[in-house]
Design a protein around this motif. Structure first.
Motif, mmCIF file in Angstrom:
data_model
loop_
_atom_site.group_PDB
_atom_site.id
_atom_site.type_symbol
_atom_site.label_atom_id
_atom_site.label_comp_id
_atom_site.label_asym_id
_atom_site.label_seq_id
_atom_site.Cartn_x
_atom_site.Cartn_y
_atom_site.Cartn_z
ATOM 1 N N ASN A 60 -83.277 48.815 -13.087
ATOM 2 C CA ASN A 60 -82.325 49.626 -14.522
ATOM 3 C C ASN A 60 -81.476 50.472 -14.375
ATOM 4 O O ASN A 60 -80.784 50.747 -12.807
ATOM 5 C CB ASN A 60 -82.884 50.713 -15.048
ATOM 6 C CG ASN A 60 -84.370 50.264 -15.505
ATOM 7 O OD1 ASN A 60 -84.522 49.375 -16.024
ATOM 8 N ND2 ASN A 60 -85.288 51.315 -15.881
ATOM 9 N N ARG A 63 -78.685 56.224 -16.366
ATOM 10 C CA ARG A 63 -78.185 56.726 -17.185
ATOM 11 C C ARG A 63 -76.474 57.259 -17.254
ATOM 12 O O ARG A 63 -76.314 58.098 -16.499
ATOM 13 C CB ARG A 63 -78.804 58.271 -17.837
ATOM 14 C CG ARG A 63 -79.588 58.098 -19.024
ATOM 15 C CD ARG A 63 -80.782 59.235 -19.723
ATOM 16 N NE ARG A 63 -80.258 59.408 -21.293
ATOM 17 C CZ ARG A 63 -79.362 60.580 -20.602
ATOM 18 N NH1 ARG A 63 -79.231 61.825 -20.149
ATOM 19 N NH2 ARG A 63 -78.795 61.262 -22.432
ATOM 20 N N GLY A 100 -73.340 49.029 -21.173
ATOM 21 C CA GLY A 100 -73.875 50.691 -21.956
ATOM 22 C C GLY A 100 -72.590 51.459 -22.737
ATOM 23 O O GLY A 100 -72.783 51.595 -23.966
ATOM 24 N N GLY A 104 -73.924 49.694 -25.584
ATOM 25 C CA GLY A 104 -75.737 49.901 -25.481
ATOM 26 C C GLY A 104 -76.641 51.204 -26.611
ATOM 27 O O GLY A 104 -74.904 51.307 -27.455
ATOM 28 N N ASN A 108 -78.876 56.288 -24.371
ATOM 29 C CA ASN A 108 -78.310 56.178 -22.464
ATOM 30 C C ASN A 108 -77.082 56.256 -22.196
ATOM 31 O O ASN A 108 -76.236 56.856 -21.195
ATOM 32 C CB ASN A 108 -78.239 54.289 -22.348
ATOM 33 C CG ASN A 108 -79.693 54.044 -22.214
ATOM 34 O OD1 ASN A 108 -80.468 55.086 -21.343
ATOM 35 N ND2 ASN A 108 -79.814 52.987 -23.060
ATOM 36 N N VAL A 149 -81.093 46.720 -23.584
ATOM 37 C CA VAL A 149 -80.798 47.832 -24.310
ATOM 38 C C VAL A 149 -81.352 48.866 -24.173
ATOM 39 O O VAL A 149 -81.438 50.228 -23.999
ATOM 40 C CB VAL A 149 -79.840 48.069 -25.755
ATOM 41 C CG1 VAL A 149 -78.779 47.009 -26.078
ATOM 42 C CG2 VAL A 149 -80.690 47.566 -27.008
ATOM 43 N N HIS A 152 -81.917 49.884 -20.464
ATOM 44 C CA HIS A 152 -80.581 49.871 -19.734
ATOM 45 C C HIS A 152 -80.840 49.327 -18.952
ATOM 46 O O HIS A 152 -80.197 50.067 -17.945
ATOM 47 C CB HIS A 152 -79.916 51.861 -19.917
ATOM 48 C CG HIS A 152 -78.300 51.890 -19.158
ATOM 49 N ND1 HIS A 152 -77.590 51.000 -20.067
ATOM 50 C CD2 HIS A 152 -78.206 52.342 -18.633
ATOM 51 C CE1 HIS A 152 -76.597 51.408 -19.296
ATOM 52 N NE2 HIS A 152 -76.527 52.335 -18.582
#
Ligand code: FMN
Length: 260
Positions: A60, A63, A100, A104, A108, A149, A152
């Motif tokens: 991952n 964010r 992202g 994305g 996120n 997605v 993320h």
């Protein structure tokens, strides 16, 4: 007569896709016949199209909490195709930002309750999927991944060093093998076709075009080198990713890296 025309048109959308496939004419060249379909691609082709393994390892990204500082005006002014890449590895979080922000979920990026995507798409079906070949990305093992997605993150498809494959066979543009990563934009035609029938073909290409331009603009904002290419051997690439080439097919490849 009307019905016949309709059926013909429906077939033509699919036939056009198959006829525009690079593979048949490329394979006529002796040099391509010799180098095409490397061992690991043969292996994958025997496996056939695959469903994405939902249990596959996923790496991952963080964010995205901070927007790139460059203004849209400057990003547009600086956007360009660049085929020269530094040997410096691509930073993992920068790569996450690129994926992202380009395609994305908004959740996120900023608003955690907004399930829509950062790229518009026909019928909001998000037909454009992103696959990734990591060649030189910090903290990412070399190999093929799917950009998940929801998470993320990068979901592993197959690990391996595919640089020689890219250089000799995939794109026939050896300079692109110096990129840190390739992003494969795949059109989920099956998803679109259930709603739009043969019109899915043009909508899928438009969806991918929107994502590609986002990738160009975000790359400019993050000071990354990028170039798109439509020059790849369809069958070989689709099979490597486990796509059947009809309901799911790669339509564009983008090479990404730090600039020289
Ligand atoms: C759909 C598409 C396909 C492309 N295919 C290639 C390609 O096969 N090889 C290549 O070197 N560049 C390719 N490019 C990049 C274009 O050559 C480039 O965008 C064009 O020369 C304009 O340059 P600029 O992007 O710097 O403005 C492609 C771009 C797009 C949008």
């Amino acid at each position: 007569m009307k019905t016949k025309k309709k059926i013909l048109a429906a077939d033509l959308a699919c036939d056009y896709h198959v006829a525009s496939n690079n593979s048949p004419w490329l394979l006529k060249l002796p040099v391509i016949r010799q180098i095409n379909f490397s061992e690991h691609v043969q292996e994958l082709m025997e496996e056939g199209p695959r469903q994405l393994d939902t249990n596959a390892d996923t790496q991952n990204f963080q964010r995205i909490t901070k927007a790139p500082e460059m203004s849209l005006f400057d990003a547009l002014a600086r956007r360009k195709s660049s085929r020269e890449f530094s040997s410096k590895p691509l930073d993992l979080q920068k790569f996450g930002q690129l994926l992202g922000l380009s395609n994305g979920l908004r959740s996120n990026v900023g608003n955690a309750n907004d399930a829509s995507r950062n790229a518009p798409s026909a019928g909001s079906l998000c037909s454009c999927e992103m696959y990734v070949l990591a060649l030189n990305v910090d903290d990412v093992e070399k190999g093929l991944y799917h950009y998940d997605v929801g998470a993320h993150g990068l979901k592993q498809i197959r690990l391996g060093d595919f640089k020689e494959w890219v250089k000799r066979m995939l794109l026939l543009q050896s300079e692109l093998s110096e990129a840190s990563a390739l992003i494969f934009l795949a059109s989920n035609q099956g998803r679109l076709r259930t709603k739009y029938g043969p019109r899915a073909y043009r909508l899928g290409l438009l969806d991918a075009g929107h994502v590609s331009e986002n990738i160009y603009l975000v790359s400019a904002a993050l000071n990354l080198a990028v170039t798109a290419t439509g020059g790849f051997i369809d069958d070989e690439l689709n099979h490597s990713l486990g796509l059947d080439g009809v309901d799911d097919c790669v339509v564009l490849v983008l090479a990404i890296g730090e600039p020289v």
